[in-house]
Design an enzyme around this catalytic site. Structure first.
Site, PDB file in Angstrom:
ATOM      1  N   THR A  64       0.815  -1.218   0.000  1.00 20.66           N
ATOM      2  CA  THR A  64       0.000   0.000   0.000  1.00 20.66           C
ATOM      3  C   THR A  64       0.853   1.273   0.000  1.00 20.66           C
ATOM      4  O   THR A  64       0.319   2.353  -0.245  1.00 20.66           O
ATOM      5  CB  THR A  64      -0.991  -0.012   1.180  1.00 20.66           C
ATOM      6  N   GLU A  65       2.148   1.142   0.297  1.00 14.54           N
ATOM      7  CA  GLU A  65       3.090   2.262   0.134  1.00 14.54           C
ATOM      8  C   GLU A  65       4.494   1.720  -0.030  1.00 14.54           C
ATOM      9  O   GLU A  65       4.900   0.786   0.664  1.00 14.54           O
ATOM     10  CB  GLU A  65       3.105   3.205   1.356  1.00 14.54           C
ATOM     11  N   ASN A  66       5.234   2.369  -0.928  1.00 16.17           N
ATOM     12  CA  ASN A  66       6.661   2.113  -1.101  1.00 16.17           C
ATOM     13  C   ASN A  66       7.154   3.258  -1.978  1.00 16.17           C
ATOM     14  O   ASN A  66       6.551   3.538  -3.012  1.00 16.17           O
ATOM     15  CB  ASN A  66       6.865   0.748  -1.798  1.00 16.17           C
TER      16      ASN A  66
END
Ligand code: FCB
Length: 407
Positions: A307-309
């Site tokens: 969901t985030e990187n």
């Protein structure tokens, strides 16, 4: 020449944002904190310009969302993660603003019109002033207000949305707000810190049940921060920071959202970046870490979305390679049976990076703070090719290597 690394059919490719960081003109506990005399004096004492640390109009994504989603579409994205700002929806306790609900309905439809699946975060750290003044998640009795807000949003939007993320990085929030005391409400109290964590878990569990009552087919999860730790006592930190919260919500998620950014080397109470390339805010680039974290999540036997990187990289020197290197390790985890179904790069736009203010540039799209003009970076074109082909191909690698690389 190596062969294509093909991602599974139906893999989701997207980017992520959060309301307070991109929308502009919010009024929540962060806005008040950014403008408080205590904060302004602190910034001045460091010879920093307070205007660079006040979210104010941010990227005005509230009014530019169609243009921004055109850019997401130009990158061949088929998903997008964003958050709904509670303080817009319920500016006074119990008074729901229908016009703002309709705004988010329009946002969702704008995404769908471009073939982009929305992933909605219900809480990305900000809250209405009245809720913060009641003590926010410090008080167990306050959880009902958050559940009521989520209930309302999901009831309104259930026919348009399948994926819900209840909380973004509860551990990081509690840590910065109640242990390190660096973000609002700037408390340093380990007991309150632990209480906030357990109240957030309870809030998650209740909202999970509420969403499933409203829509049994909804897919509901969390966006959980997990770093890759080495050193001593890495296993303790990993248990405390990464696993403990998942344990508290174990029967209450349909998927796991992983927010992975970096490796931390631990020596007792010291946490340091390793020797790899650093991003603009000092975090180490360590793509292999995402593989180890994914392997550790396999035991839950649930679909996983990254969901985030992402990275702060104002010159866009490393972003394309960063994406490819992380995707290679994700691909390896998939090839070993880990059920990863999507990747959201943080972030779509250069935005308000919380206490860091505006200077870190996390966007795959550059935003000129004066003119608000958007410009796709080189890495955005590379990401667009990856999303188009669903693969990392030798051609893409050649473009990246011929372009920009780590130092
Ligand atoms: C994460 C947050 C996100 C952004 C990135 C850089 O911890 O969820 O809002 O600040 O870091």
């Amino acid at each position: 020449m190596e062969k294509d690394l093909k991602f599974p059919e139906g893999f989701l490719w997207g980017t992520a944002t959060s309301a307070h960081q991109v929308e502009g003109n919010n009024h929540n506990q962060w806005t008040e904190w950014e403008e408080s005399p205590k904060r302004i004096n602190y910034l001045k004492s460091k010879e920093l310009n307070p205007a660079d640390f006040i979210s104010a109009g941010a990227c005005d994504h509230y009014n530019h969302c169609e243009e921004d989603f055109d850019l997401a579409k130009a990158m061949n994205n088929n998903t997008h993660r964003f958050s709904i700002e509670w303080s817009r929806i319920e500016p006074q306790e119990g008074n729901f603003n229908q016009a703002e609900i309709e705004h988010y309905r329009k946002v969702i439809r704008a995404l769908r019109a471009r073939g982009i699946e929305p992933f909605i975060t219900l809480w990305h750290w900000t809250m209405p002033i009245w809720f913060a003044e009641m003590g926010g998640f410090e008080n167990r009795d306050n959880i009902i207000y958050f559940v009521r807000f989520c209930d309302r949003i999901v009831s309104e939007l259930k026919n348009e949305v399948k994926y819900w993320i209840i909380l973004n990085e509860p551990m990081r929030y509690a840590g910065m707000a109640y242990l390190a005391g660096e973000e609002p409400p700037q408390k340093k109290n380990p007991f309150v810190f632990l209480r906030v964590i357990s109240n957030l878990a309870e809030a998650h569990n209740r909202v999970y049940e509420a969403i499933h009552r409203i829509d049994p087919n909804a897919q509901v999860g969390i966006a959980h921060q997990m770093n890759y730790y080495e050193g001593w006592p890495a296993s303790f930190i990993n248990w405390f920071w990464s696993k403990r919260f998942l344990k508290k919500i174990e029967k209450h998620f349909d998927f796991i959202g992983l927010n992975y950014y970096r490796r931390l080397l631990i020596k007792g109470f010291n946490f340091n970046a390793g020797k790899g390339q650093r991003i603009d805010v000092g975090w180490e680039i360590y793509p292999e870490g995402i593989y180890h974290v994914l392997k550790s999540l396999d035991r839950y036997q649930k679909p996983i979305y990254i969901t985030e990187n992402g990275l702060a990289d104002s010159q866009d020197r490393w972003r394309a390679k960063f994406i490819i290197d992380h995707l290679r390790w994700i691909h390896k985890a998939i090839s070993e049976g880990v059920d990863v179904r999507g990747y959201f790069h943080w972030s779509l736009l250069d935005n308000f990076e919380w206490a860091y203010g505006f200077w870190p540039k996390f966007g795959i799209i550059e935003v000129d703070r004066e003119t608000l003009e958007r410009k796709m970076r080189f890495s955005g074109k590379v990401y667009g090719e990856i999303a188009r082909t669903g693969s990392i191909t030798p051609e893409i690698i050649k473009i990246v290597e011929g372009g920009k690389n780590y130092d």
